[in-house]
Design a protein around this motif. Structure first.
Motif, PDB file in Angstrom:
ATOM      1  N   LEU A 172       5.289 -45.349 -18.780  1.00  0.00           N
ATOM      2  CA  LEU A 172       5.878 -44.984 -20.069  1.00  0.00           C
ATOM      3  C   LEU A 172       5.222 -43.736 -20.648  1.00  0.00           C
ATOM      4  O   LEU A 172       5.912 -42.843 -21.168  1.00  0.00           O
ATOM      5  CB  LEU A 172       5.734 -46.151 -21.045  1.00  0.00           C
ATOM      6  N   ALA A 173       3.885 -43.651 -20.562  1.00  0.00           N
ATOM      7  CA  ALA A 173       3.179 -42.476 -21.079  1.00  0.00           C
ATOM      8  C   ALA A 173       3.556 -41.229 -20.294  1.00  0.00           C
ATOM      9  O   ALA A 173       3.743 -40.146 -20.867  1.00  0.00           O
ATOM     10  CB  ALA A 173       1.670 -42.708 -21.033  1.00  0.00           C
ATOM     11  N   THR A 174       3.673 -41.357 -18.974  1.00  0.00           N
ATOM     12  CA  THR A 174       4.057 -40.212 -18.137  1.00  0.00           C
ATOM     13  C   THR A 174       5.473 -39.753 -18.465  1.00  0.00           C
ATOM     14  O   THR A 174       5.733 -38.544 -18.564  1.00  0.00           O
ATOM     15  CB  THR A 174       3.964 -40.590 -16.651  1.00  0.00           C
ATOM     16  N   ALA A 202       5.011 -46.970 -25.296  1.00  0.00           N
ATOM     17  CA  ALA A 202       3.677 -46.787 -24.712  1.00  0.00           C
ATOM     18  C   ALA A 202       2.588 -47.155 -25.710  1.00  0.00           C
ATOM     19  O   ALA A 202       1.549 -47.710 -25.326  1.00  0.00           O
ATOM     20  CB  ALA A 202       3.503 -45.342 -24.242  1.00  0.00           C
ATOM     21  N   LEU A 203       2.795 -46.851 -26.986  1.00  0.00           N
ATOM     22  CA  LEU A 203       1.800 -47.198 -28.004  1.00  0.00           C
ATOM     23  C   LEU A 203       1.604 -48.718 -28.087  1.00  0.00           C
ATOM     24  O   LEU A 203       0.474 -49.202 -28.244  1.00  0.00           O
ATOM     25  CB  LEU A 203       2.225 -46.644 -29.361  1.00  0.00           C
ATOM     26  N   MET A 223      -6.190 -42.823 -18.363  1.00  0.00           N
ATOM     27  CA  MET A 223      -5.231 -41.753 -18.089  1.00  0.00           C
ATOM     28  C   MET A 223      -4.065 -41.802 -19.072  1.00  0.00           C
ATOM     29  O   MET A 223      -3.613 -40.770 -19.587  1.00  0.00           O
ATOM     30  CB  MET A 223      -4.713 -41.881 -16.653  1.00  0.00           C
ATOM     31  N   SER A 224      -3.588 -42.989 -19.385  1.00  0.00           N
ATOM     32  CA  SER A 224      -2.461 -43.130 -20.316  1.00  0.00           C
ATOM     33  C   SER A 224      -2.831 -42.634 -21.705  1.00  0.00           C
ATOM     34  O   SER A 224      -2.036 -41.953 -22.368  1.00  0.00           O
ATOM     35  CB  SER A 224      -2.010 -44.592 -20.385  1.00  0.00           C
ATOM     36  N   LEU A 228      -1.075 -39.584 -23.797  1.00  0.00           N
ATOM     37  CA  LEU A 228      -0.551 -39.738 -25.155  1.00  0.00           C
ATOM     38  C   LEU A 228      -1.158 -38.697 -26.095  1.00  0.00           C
ATOM     39  O   LEU A 228      -0.489 -38.189 -26.995  1.00  0.00           O
ATOM     40  CB  LEU A 228      -0.824 -41.145 -25.667  1.00  0.00           C
ATOM     41  N   SER A 229      -2.430 -38.379 -25.879  1.00  0.00           N
ATOM     42  CA  SER A 229      -3.060 -37.325 -26.673  1.00  0.00           C
ATOM     43  C   SER A 229      -2.433 -35.970 -26.369  1.00  0.00           C
ATOM     44  O   SER A 229      -2.188 -35.159 -27.270  1.00  0.00           O
ATOM     45  CB  SER A 229      -4.568 -37.292 -26.386  1.00  0.00           C
TER      46      SER A 229
END
Length: 554
Positions: A172-174, A202-203, A223-224, A228-229
């Motif tokens: 989801l983050a990717t 993702a949060l 990594m996720s 997100l950052s």
């Protein structure tokens, strides 16, 4: 490899039997009802890049029997080399069909499990998120770079992503990151709106993962959080938003929680360096102190992973402490700084500058830039759009150029603080400070010239079109070797993002050559136009007093 339409996401048994698969986990209903062993489901990334060459070849042969005019076209197509991305899985994990691979490894010999793509179809008739993820990997992740220039984490992404489930936090983050980046083109601007839903999901999973004692120490979770950052930074730059830094804080907390896990593998150590680099940059931008956190993160990183890039990160951490100390004093409208405070800032700035000045002597030999004499061959009026003062420098790759400009931006901020402090001394600086004033002014001009000289290497002649490479865009070369496809992709996708902050810092300088500041502001406008960045240009500061220099500029 050719693209054969929208892929089936069902299990292998159902696809072979040509029946609908309900994709239940861990085994589908069709396999359960017929007492078959369900083989599971292929990864989305493999499905997008599955090899359909044999299937399409058979269709073409049947078509040629009906219409002989197609035989010549089919024969020509068969002679065209085609390639596919190998995701580094074992043969049992790969989709049916043999992959053709390129011969060079990504980044380092330790990552020989996957290779770079030589070519890929420009688009797929799939969902926007599938297209975005594919483009993100091809244009940003699967690109060769100097092994000592690693301060980020994208080259660690594929080994983790290939083993992640489609609904996992990392997936989801990717996807959110890919949609945000690929949405930089006018034709795909709607991707950024779509990215919000993946970011929100993702949060939710991040909140659960950091509370889980097992998930919280995994590389996939760290990594996720980094992705997100990165997502937050892209949107903050593209839209009129401020960076909260909450993900950077969370990344540091995760690193401290992981403890010895940070040094158990090369990937873990590189993720640790990525966290440190990202937090240092945020602290410098927000004038927040990094303090003891820097030493804590340095102590966690194994000595074996010390590189020129990691050394610059450790040295730059001191600038965040300097700005956190100096800015409240210099920008206090209610109370003018005392002589003691100004002298303290000057001493602090001199100490940080002395330490940073040693960094260029530690870089590898192939990191030093060299002039290009083949790029600046436009008509004089057109040349001024891309080149300042006929200077064009070329580097080993776009990441090496970025690290040099990070160093230059750091040194420029030190010179600005020095000149501002000297300008506020009362009475004005005596001749004892003359050398320091002249040295700071000349150093500013030298650093700004170096940043301007790297702009053509980062942007080429690109003026629009988003992050994708365009064949008509020219990039500088050394006159001997052709510009590589890896360089073109990285410059098109990342060059503007890498150079925009150094240009903003450089544009705040005073006493530059006539027209240089205006040229830099036009380059910033060009970057905003390329990546559809809505945030307005920050006007150069006029708050920095100019110190009186006995004897002139020098």
């Amino acid at each position: 490899m050719v693209y054969g339409g929208k892929p089936s996401t069902g299990c292998k048994n159902c696809r072979k039997r040509k029946i609908k698969c309900d994709e239940q986990r861990p085994a589908c209903t069709q396999c359960t009802n017929t007492d078959r062993i369900c083989p599971g489901y292929a990864q989305l990334f493999d499905l997008v890049l599955r090899d359909q060459t044999e299937s399409v070849t058979r269709k073409a042969q049947r078509r040629n029997k009906r219409d002989p005019r197609n035989v010549r076209a089919t024969a020509a197509a068969e002679e065209t080399p085609v390639t596919a991305v190998v995701a580094g899985r074992s043969e049992a994990q790969r989709p049916l069909g043999a992959f053709r691979t390129s011969s060079f490894p990504i980044a380092s010999p330790t990552h020989s499990g996957y290779v770079l793509p030589l070519s890929l179809p420009r688009s797929f008739h799939d969902s926007p998120e599938q297209q975005a993820v594919n483009g993100f990997f091809v244009n940003y992740v699967l690109i060769r770079r100097h092994p000592y220039s690693r301060r980020g984490y994208l080259d660690c992404l594929l080994p983790l992503y290939q083993n992640a489930r489609d609904d996992s936090l990392l997936s989801l983050a990717t996807t959110a990151m890919a949609l945000a980046i690929e949405g930089g083109s006018p034709s795909t601007a709607h991707y950024r709106k779509l990215s919000h839903s993946f970011f929100g999901r993702a949060l939710v999973k991040t909140s659960r993962a950091i509370r889980d004692p097992i998930e919280s120490v995994k590389d996939e979770t760290l990594m996720s959080v980094l992705l997100l950052s990165f997502y937050e930074r892209v949107l903050a730059t593209s839209e009129t938003k401020e960076i909260s830094g909450v993900h950077d804080t969370g990344a540091v907390a995760l690193v401290k929680h992981r403890g010895k896990e940070n040094g158990r593998s090369e990937m873990s150590a590189r993720l640790l360096l990525a966290v440190q680099t990202q937090v240092v940059d945020h602290c410098i931008q927000t004038a927040s102190p990094f303090g003891k956190t820097s030493a804590d993160l340095d102590s966690m990183r194994p000595d074996a992973f010390e590189t020129a890039a990691s050394r610059l990160t450790s040295l730059s951490a001191r600038l965040s402490d300097l700005t956190a100390y100096a800015y409240p004093i210099l920008k206090n409208r209610a109370q003018f700084p005392s002589q003691e405070q100004l002298m303290s800032i000057l001493a602090y700035a001199g100490d940080v500058e002395a330490q940073l000045s040693t960094w260029p002597d530690t870089v590898p030999d192939d990191w030093h830039w060299r002039p290009s004499h083949t790029f600046d061959s436009f008509p004089s009026q057109e040349s001024k759009l891309y080149v300042y003062n006929r200077r064009v420098d070329i580097y080993h790759d776009i990441w090496v150029a970025s690290i040099w400009n990070s160093y230059r931006g750091t040194m420029l901020m030190i010179q600005y603080l020095t000149l501002q402090s000297l300008g506020m001394l009362n009475p004005p600086p005596l001749s004892a400070f003359a050398y320091r004033i002249v040295s700071a002014i000349n150093k500013v001009q030298e650093l700004v010239d170096d940043i301007c000289g790297s702009v053509p290497f980062n942007l080429g002649t690109k003026t629009f079109g988003g992050p994708s490479d365009r064949s008509e865009v020219r990039y500088p070369d050394d006159g001997i070797h052709k510009v590589s496809s890896d360089y073109r992709k990285s410059a098109a996708g990342l060059g503007g993002w890498f150079i925009i902050d150094p240009l903003k810092i450089a544009a705040k300088a005073i006493s530059l050559r006539e027209g240089q500041q205006d040229w830099m502001l036009k380059q910033i406008e060009r970057i905003q136009r390329i990546y559809t960045i809505k945030k307005p240009i920050e006007c150069p500061t006029s708050e920095m007093p100019t110190p009186h220099c006995p004897g002139g500029r020098g």
